[in-house]
Design an enzyme around this catalytic site. Structure first.
Site, short mmCIF file in Angstrom:
data_model
loop_
_atom_site.label_atom_id
_atom_site.label_comp_id
_atom_site.label_asym_id
_atom_site.label_seq_id
_atom_site.Cartn_x
_atom_site.Cartn_y
_atom_site.Cartn_z
N ARG A 1 6.71 17.44 14.92
CA ARG A 1 8.13 17.71 15.01
C ARG A 1 8.63 18.22 13.66
NH1 ARG A 1 12.74 13.06 15.30
NH2 ARG A 1 12.54 13.31 13.03
N TYR B 1 20.46 14.80 10.09
CA TYR B 1 19.53 13.85 10.71
C TYR B 1 18.08 14.15 10.34
CZ TYR B 1 16.02 12.24 13.75
OH TYR B 1 14.86 11.71 14.19
N ASP C 1 14.10 17.97 17.25
CA ASP C 1 15.08 17.01 17.77
C ASP C 1 16.48 17.48 17.37
OD1 ASP C 1 15.29 13.35 17.63
OD2 ASP C 1 16.59 14.86 18.58
N HIS D 1 19.17 16.04 18.34
CA HIS D 1 19.91 14.78 18.16
C HIS D 1 21.30 14.84 18.78
CE1 HIS D 1 20.03 10.86 15.95
NE2 HIS D 1 18.74 11.01 16.13
N GLU E 1 14.24 18.34 21.91
CA GLU E 1 14.69 17.00 22.26
C GLU E 1 16.19 16.83 22.05
OE1 GLU E 1 13.02 13.98 19.81
OE2 GLU E 1 14.30 12.42 20.66
N GLU F 1 15.97 8.81 24.81
CA GLU F 1 15.76 7.67 23.89
C GLU F 1 16.91 6.68 23.93
OE1 GLU F 1 15.28 9.93 20.23
OE2 GLU F 1 17.12 9.03 19.49
N ARG G 1 12.17 10.50 27.56
CA ARG G 1 11.95 9.85 26.26
C ARG G 1 12.32 8.37 26.25
NH1 ARG G 1 10.07 10.49 21.99
NH2 ARG G 1 11.76 10.80 20.49
N GLU H 1 5.57 9.78 20.40
CA GLU H 1 6.09 9.97 19.04
C GLU H 1 5.48 8.90 18.15
OE1 GLU H 1 10.28 9.39 18.76
OE2 GLU H 1 10.44 10.35 16.81
N TRP I 1 26.05 12.00 16.13
CA TRP I 1 25.12 11.99 14.98
C TRP I 1 23.72 12.29 15.47
CZ3 TRP I 1 21.02 8.42 14.00
CH2 TRP I 1 20.35 8.70 12.80
C1 CS2 Z 1 15.14 9.93 16.60
C2 CS2 Z 1 15.28 8.50 16.18
O1 CS2 Z 1 12.81 9.61 16.55
C3 CS2 Z 1 13.73 10.19 17.12
O2 CS2 Z 1 13.58 10.96 18.08
O3 CS2 Z 1 16.08 10.33 17.54
O4 CS2 Z 1 14.74 8.37 14.91
C4 CS2 Z 1 16.71 7.94 16.17
O5 CS2 Z 1 17.48 8.66 15.23
C5 CS2 Z 1 16.67 6.46 15.78
O6 CS2 Z 1 15.83 5.79 16.66
C6 CS2 Z 1 18.06 5.85 15.84
O7 CS2 Z 1 17.98 4.48 15.55
MG MG Z 2 15.29 11.63 18.96
#
Ligand code: CS2
Ligand code: MG
Length: 405
Positions: A147, A159, A212, A214, A238, A264, A285, A341, A405
């Protein structure tokens, strides 16, 4: 096998983790991960005040019945706090059942569908050059999928970028209040395609690349990005948009062939139902720690398989080695496993507190045959690292608008 006691620990080896430990009357104990980054104590209270009294004396073998009892019995269904608490209990019960049977959990799920699990690593950088150097390092370690996340020129932070910190753990544990980060969609959209153009130009077509977003774009902005990235054929993009409105992905799906992944933050199969049924995504995810444990993840994997959607469990630093071990058992079994991941096993404090059954080798994770989940949690070590409140960041646009975020 009756539940005799339940302990809940919240400790900060490298970062905060919530660990569930269920003891039974035949001298066994099971372990589960109930970590919810930035809201840990809410889950601890839910477990200690609302779940523990109900489970003492119950048969630990009744995993499904206990899951239904905790899910339906709460009346107020779903939500990250409730489901993360249930996830920790569920993982511990599967760990116990495996230990009682003398079998690894993947055997209880139906045995191995593969001998090893493909992972993707993280290459981050403050510049494209630095990101690509880190990509080269991971390729050198045998990763077949990576990634890429890069700081956006003109933005003070974004991020996934470590800036001065040595790793994610250091980044995540020092946030006494939510840090405020700047965001600018236009700068981001104008920049990211160049990152992947240079990655392909330098490292060729073979390495599988991911990114990602995000959850920061609108569907049509995500469509613009997906189309711009098509020449670089990502494994998946993602969290292109948030999925509270699952219809976002139906719209996005019509605009690009870049594969899409989301989930996630999901805590229920209902969060993914429409996305899967309409085949609006390619990878799910969801994480065992936040989506209901092994019991729920098994259900989601089977449902996703009907629609050719593969699993790609969330594997950040804020899921404990117990949660990562639960994923390894699910990934060993799931016929539609896609990719895991993987951000490493953490530093000395983590390895002193958590024992896990995993080995990384040449881009793949290998799971040993220890009974249950194959994990352990060293209480006296953990207690050296007390909980330290820490928050996730928030994002704001240049005009001060609070953003994803
Ligand atoms: C991120 C995470 O790994 C990822 O895909 O989206 O690191 C996410 O930011 C954290 O789990 C938030 O606690
Ligand atoms: Mg993520």
């Amino acid at each position: 096998m009756k539940i005799k006691d339940i302990q809940v620990y919240v400790n900060c080896p490298d970062r905060n983790f919530v660990t569930v430990r269920i003891e039974t009357d035949n001298g066994l104990y099971g372990l589960g991960d109930a970590t919810l980054n930035g809201r840990e104590l809410a889950v601890v209270a839910y477990l200690v005040e609302h779940i523990k009294p109900c489970l003492i004396g119950k048969d630990a073998h009744q995993i499904e019945d206990i899951w239904q009892y905790l899910y339906k019995g709460a009346y107020w269904r779903r939500g990250p706090i409730t489901i993360t608490a249930i996830s920790g209990i569920d993982m511990a019960l599967w760990d116990l059942k495996g230990k009682a049977a003398g079998l690894p959990v993947y055997q209880l799920l139906g045995g191995k569908s593969r001998t090893k699990m493909k992972v993707y690593g993280h290459a981050n950088g403050n510049t494209i050059a630095e990101t690509l150097d880190n990509l080269g390092k991971l390729i050198g370690q045998g990763y077949e999928a990576v990634r890429l996340q890069c700081a956006i020129p003109g933005l003070s932070s974004t991020y996934g970028i470590l800036k001065g910190e040595k790793d994610y753990f250091e980044l995540q544990r020092n946030r006494p209040l939510p840090p405020e980060q700047a965001w600018d969609t236009n700068k981001y959209l104008n920049f990211i395609p160049e990152l992947f153009r240079q990655a392909r130009s330098k490292y060729g077509e073979e390495i599988e690349l991911l990114h990602d977003v995000h959850s920061r774009l609108s569907p049509i902005e995500a469509g613009r990005l997906g189309k711009a990235l098509e020449p670089y054929h990502l494994l998946f993009l993602e969290d292109a948009v948030t999925a509270e409105n699952q219809a976002n992905y139906r719209l996005l799906r019509q605009t690009t062939v870049t594969p899409l992944a989301v989930g996630e933050t999901f805590n229920s199969i209902w969060d993914a139902k429409e996305l899967i049924e309409t085949q609006s995504i390619d990878y799910l995810r969801a994480a065992a720690t936040h989506a209901g444990g092994i019991t729920a993840m098994r259900r989601m994997a089977d449902f996703a398989a009907l629609y050719k959607v593969r699993t790609a469990p969330h594997g950040p630093p804020d899921i404990s080695p117990i949660g990562h071990a639960a994923h390894a058992h699910l990934n060993s079994w799931a016929p539609n496993f896609g990719i895991q991941e993987f951000v490493g096993f953490g530093g000395a404090q983590m390895t002193a507190v958590f024992r896990h059954p995993l080995r990384f080798e040449e881009g793949y994770l290998h799971l040993n045959d220890s009974p249950g989940l194959g994990v352990d949690f060293v209480v006296e070590e953990a207690e050296k690292y007390p909980y330290k409140r820490s928050y996730l960041p928030v994002s704001r646009l240049g005009d001060g608008t609070l953003w994803d975020w």
